[in-house]
Write a protein that holds these residues in place. Structure first.
Motif, PDB file in Angstrom:
ATOM      1  N   GLN A 128      13.512  21.124 -29.008  1.00  0.00           N
ATOM      2  CA  GLN A 128      13.693  20.658 -27.579  1.00  0.00           C
ATOM      3  C   GLN A 128      14.649  19.394 -27.718  1.00  0.00           C
ATOM      4  O   GLN A 128      14.357  18.651 -28.542  1.00  0.00           O
ATOM      5  CB  GLN A 128      12.238  20.234 -27.402  1.00  0.00           C
ATOM      6  CG  GLN A 128      12.137  19.609 -25.713  1.00  0.00           C
ATOM      7  CD  GLN A 128      10.478  19.668 -25.550  1.00  0.00           C
ATOM      8  OE1 GLN A 128       9.880  19.384 -26.441  1.00  0.00           O
ATOM      9  NE2 GLN A 128      10.385  19.693 -24.195  1.00  0.00           N
ATOM     10  N   ILE A 129      15.404  19.258 -26.836  1.00  0.00           N
ATOM     11  CA  ILE A 129      16.408  18.129 -26.715  1.00  0.00           C
ATOM     12  C   ILE A 129      15.855  17.373 -25.485  1.00  0.00           C
ATOM     13  O   ILE A 129      15.750  17.901 -24.536  1.00  0.00           O
ATOM     14  CB  ILE A 129      17.876  18.554 -26.587  1.00  0.00           C
ATOM     15  CG1 ILE A 129      18.450  19.651 -27.738  1.00  0.00           C
ATOM     16  CG2 ILE A 129      18.567  17.456 -26.306  1.00  0.00           C
ATOM     17  CD1 ILE A 129      19.808  20.289 -27.410  1.00  0.00           C
ATOM     18  N   VAL A 130      15.800  16.165 -25.849  1.00  0.00           N
ATOM     19  CA  VAL A 130      15.521  15.070 -24.674  1.00  0.00           C
ATOM     20  C   VAL A 130      16.654  14.469 -24.161  1.00  0.00           C
ATOM     21  O   VAL A 130      17.506  13.813 -24.839  1.00  0.00           O
ATOM     22  CB  VAL A 130      14.484  14.006 -25.243  1.00  0.00           C
ATOM     23  CG1 VAL A 130      13.853  13.216 -24.240  1.00  0.00           C
ATOM     24  CG2 VAL A 130      13.312  14.630 -25.829  1.00  0.00           C
ATOM     25  N   LEU A 131      16.953  14.639 -22.841  1.00  0.00           N
ATOM     26  CA  LEU A 131      18.140  14.084 -22.258  1.00  0.00           C
ATOM     27  C   LEU A 131      17.627  12.666 -21.569  1.00  0.00           C
ATOM     28  O   LEU A 131      16.528  12.902 -20.772  1.00  0.00           O
ATOM     29  CB  LEU A 131      18.934  14.878 -21.160  1.00  0.00           C
ATOM     30  CG  LEU A 131      19.165  16.184 -22.131  1.00  0.00           C
ATOM     31  CD1 LEU A 131      20.186  17.093 -20.925  1.00  0.00           C
ATOM     32  CD2 LEU A 131      20.499  15.714 -22.981  1.00  0.00           C
ATOM     33  N   THR A 132      18.367  11.665 -21.667  1.00  0.00           N
ATOM     34  CA  THR A 132      17.881  10.614 -20.728  1.00  0.00           C
ATOM     35  C   THR A 132      19.071  10.236 -20.013  1.00  0.00           C
ATOM     36  O   THR A 132      20.158  10.428 -20.193  1.00  0.00           O
ATOM     37  CB  THR A 132      17.601   9.245 -21.515  1.00  0.00           C
ATOM     38  OG1 THR A 132      18.619   9.050 -22.469  1.00  0.00           O
ATOM     39  CG2 THR A 132      16.281   9.445 -22.443  1.00  0.00           C
TER      40      THR A 132
END
Length: 142
Positions: free
Chosen positions: A4-8
């Protein structure tokens, strides 16, 4: 298992955006900085000016012959010289107009005599109201 990649996402309001984000294209083209060596010399300037003379607009608030005249006149303070020359020309025109008027009056004086013995001037070729032949309007006496 999938990673899972968290984008902000950072959001700026309209006023803050222009202060934080640089919107100029500085990375594509190097800005040109003029130094004394890149400016034309006075001789080069006038050479360029003579070549561009007819391409320069006659009138305009900037980049025109009118602008050059205005700024140069302000710089050298030649407005008083121009005003003196203009006043001299106005004075000459006024003097010539007066001389013309005097000559016209002399000419009229030589054509129309000014005597007091005969105050009326006869009309030439006109039909006067009083004639010696008794003409006038109306019918004849038969």
């Amino acid at each position: 298992m999938a990673e899972q990649i968290v984008l902000t996402k950072q959001v700026y309001d309209k006023n803050q955006y222009q202060k934080v984000i640089d919107t100029t294209f500085t990375q594509l083209v190097q800005p040109t900085v003029f130094t004394g060596s890149t400016l034309p010399t006075v001789n080069e300037f006038f050479s360029d000016y003579n070549q561009l003379f007819f391409d320069i607009p006659k009138f305009g608030e900037t980049n025109s012959h009118e602008y050059l005249i205005k700024t140069s006149t302000e710089y050298i303070g030649a407005s008083s010289v121009v005003n003196d020359e203009l006043q001299a020309l106005i004075d000459e025109v006024t003097e010539l107009r007066q001389e013309n008027l005097d000559l016209q009056q002399q000419l009229l004086g030589s054509i129309i005599p000014t005597t007091t013995s005969n105050p009326t001037i006869p009309l030439i070729g006109g039909s006067g109201g009083n004639s010696a032949s008794g003409g006038g309007s109306g019918g004849g006496g038969y």
